[in-house]
Design a protein around this motif. Sequence first.
Motif, PDB file in Angstrom:
ATOM      1  N   LEU A  72      73.953 -16.234  17.852  1.00  0.00           N
ATOM      2  CA  LEU A  72      74.046 -16.740  19.217  1.00  0.00           C
ATOM      3  C   LEU A  72      72.765 -17.447  19.640  1.00  0.00           C
ATOM      4  N   VAL A  73      71.613 -16.823  19.372  1.00  0.00           N
ATOM      5  CA  VAL A  73      70.330 -17.385  19.812  1.00  0.00           C
ATOM      6  C   VAL A  73      70.113 -18.774  19.229  1.00  0.00           C
ATOM      7  N   LEU A  74      70.391 -18.926  17.954  1.00  0.00           N
ATOM      8  CA  LEU A  74      70.165 -20.213  17.292  1.00  0.00           C
ATOM      9  C   LEU A  74      71.100 -21.292  17.831  1.00  0.00           C
ATOM     10  N   ARG A  75      72.351 -20.936  18.095  1.00  0.00           N
ATOM     11  CA  ARG A  75      73.260 -21.931  18.678  1.00  0.00           C
ATOM     12  C   ARG A  75      72.796 -22.331  20.066  1.00  0.00           C
ATOM     13  N   TYR A  76      72.429 -21.344  20.875  1.00  0.00           N
ATOM     14  CA  TYR A  76      71.964 -21.652  22.217  1.00  0.00           C
ATOM     15  C   TYR A  76      70.731 -22.550  22.186  1.00  0.00           C
ATOM     16  N   ALA A  77      69.779 -22.215  21.305  1.00  0.00           N
ATOM     17  CA  ALA A  77      68.541 -22.992  21.244  1.00  0.00           C
ATOM     18  C   ALA A  77      68.801 -24.428  20.812  1.00  0.00           C
TER      19      ALA A  77
END
Length: 514
Positions: A72-77
Amino acid sequence: MPSNETYVSQILQVISAEPEKVVLSWRGRTLTAAELTTLVRSAARTLHQHAGGTDGGAVVAILTVTNTAPTLVLRYAANLAGATVVHLHTTNAVDPADHLAADARLKVLRETGATYLAVDAENLASARELRERLGTPLTLASLDDLGPDVLDLTAGDPDALDPDTVAIPPDRPAVVTYTSGTTGEPKGIAFDFRARNGFISAGLQMGWRSVYLACLPLSHSSGATADDSLASGGSVVLRDGFDPGDVLHRIERHGITRMLLSPPQLYLLMDHPEVDSTDLSSLTMVTYVGCPASPERLGEAVKVFGDVLIQVYATSEAGFVSMLSPAEHLDPRLRVTVGRPMPGWVRITDPEDHRDLSPGETGEVCVRSPFTMSAYVAEPELTARTVRDGWVHTGDLGFVDGDGYLHLRGRIGEVVKTNGIKIHPVTVENAFLAHPDVVQAAVFCVRDRDRVEHLHAAVVLREAAAATPDTLAEHIRVAISPKHVPARIHIRPALPLTGVGKPDKARLAAEASG
């Protein structure tokens, strides 16, 4: 939402109201809202800066353990920085443990023109091998310090990037998800920022604060449900796959209010011996997707879970199409449908001449909505065949009744011509599932050496059931007609499933032919 905002900035704005609230839990670890925000903004800043400040020129492939926070974090970033995200872990929308092979991953990297490969420690060796084989520049990146050849995305200043200054055209691809579909050949389906931003609006407008248990891979529809849950001011509990006993324990332990399951998983959950002794009172939304569910089994599920069931009809290409609400599940007449689409979203057309059909006539389901795909990656001809004049041709057969409810009748290629009539497998499957001994059923076509089509069925029985192929054949003969009785009925301990959680009829047909 304002044109200069993305769904990510909206999520971060919502969760900022409670910075100390735990919003992600996985593998015994947690992230608070403040920690998640810092990670996302730091990684977005590093990525944007490393890419030379270009607005969205990067394509970031993600290769992480699917149901963990880094996914999730990588997609959001990446999306916050205006980059396109490509999920590289799996084409399976149901099982996060079903990995893409290395050659398939290499094909995806080449097709999408990925410039970054974001990884975690568990996938670092595979990522380095892919980089060596790719033959074009590829920067490895991570949320950890994994070595001098891996860009540490956490090194960025979380306050240095102003998302409002990143120009993101609404038609730019936000996420590319690969799916195996019915052919088994991975196809990349691109959804633009307009569709992704629009989807999150539902969470922003609703009053719920959900605690979402994510068992299905975050790379597919489960990821969008996680977004929606965070946008509601809620939280997400991540689990690596589906186990009915463990899911029941987590519902009680975490006070889970929301789940997303395939119909076969819903059946496993309601049939589990511990379901009656588990406190399910926290549940408010149990959504099932992927394939049509048995009306009879849904009646049983209502008794187990109460009025919390939500059926969503969606396809990989068309996105959300229609919904059957919890209240509508209480009416047995409506449980045979997949709910009512939004006005103007669905047309039923003749598969051969493409003319619009009248209510009650069965044809191809065509969809035009804010949530449909923009294109297949590197497949312009397939895109042109699938999306015509803005309408996505799903390949699903169905009809709309006089009250506006959509009924599905299987896939165009699944119609079996036998005994002098055309048979829709879903009609026979629902008849099997009405038998008290049957818990799962798949009806499919087997062609003999002369290319003559024969109807076959594979069924899974309840424990200690007494039904036999002969008694089941008689059941179909009485329930529908003698011409609908399959030539062979195979009783199996379980049904093989495709990557989207549907019975794998191609495999069943191949095994029956052998």
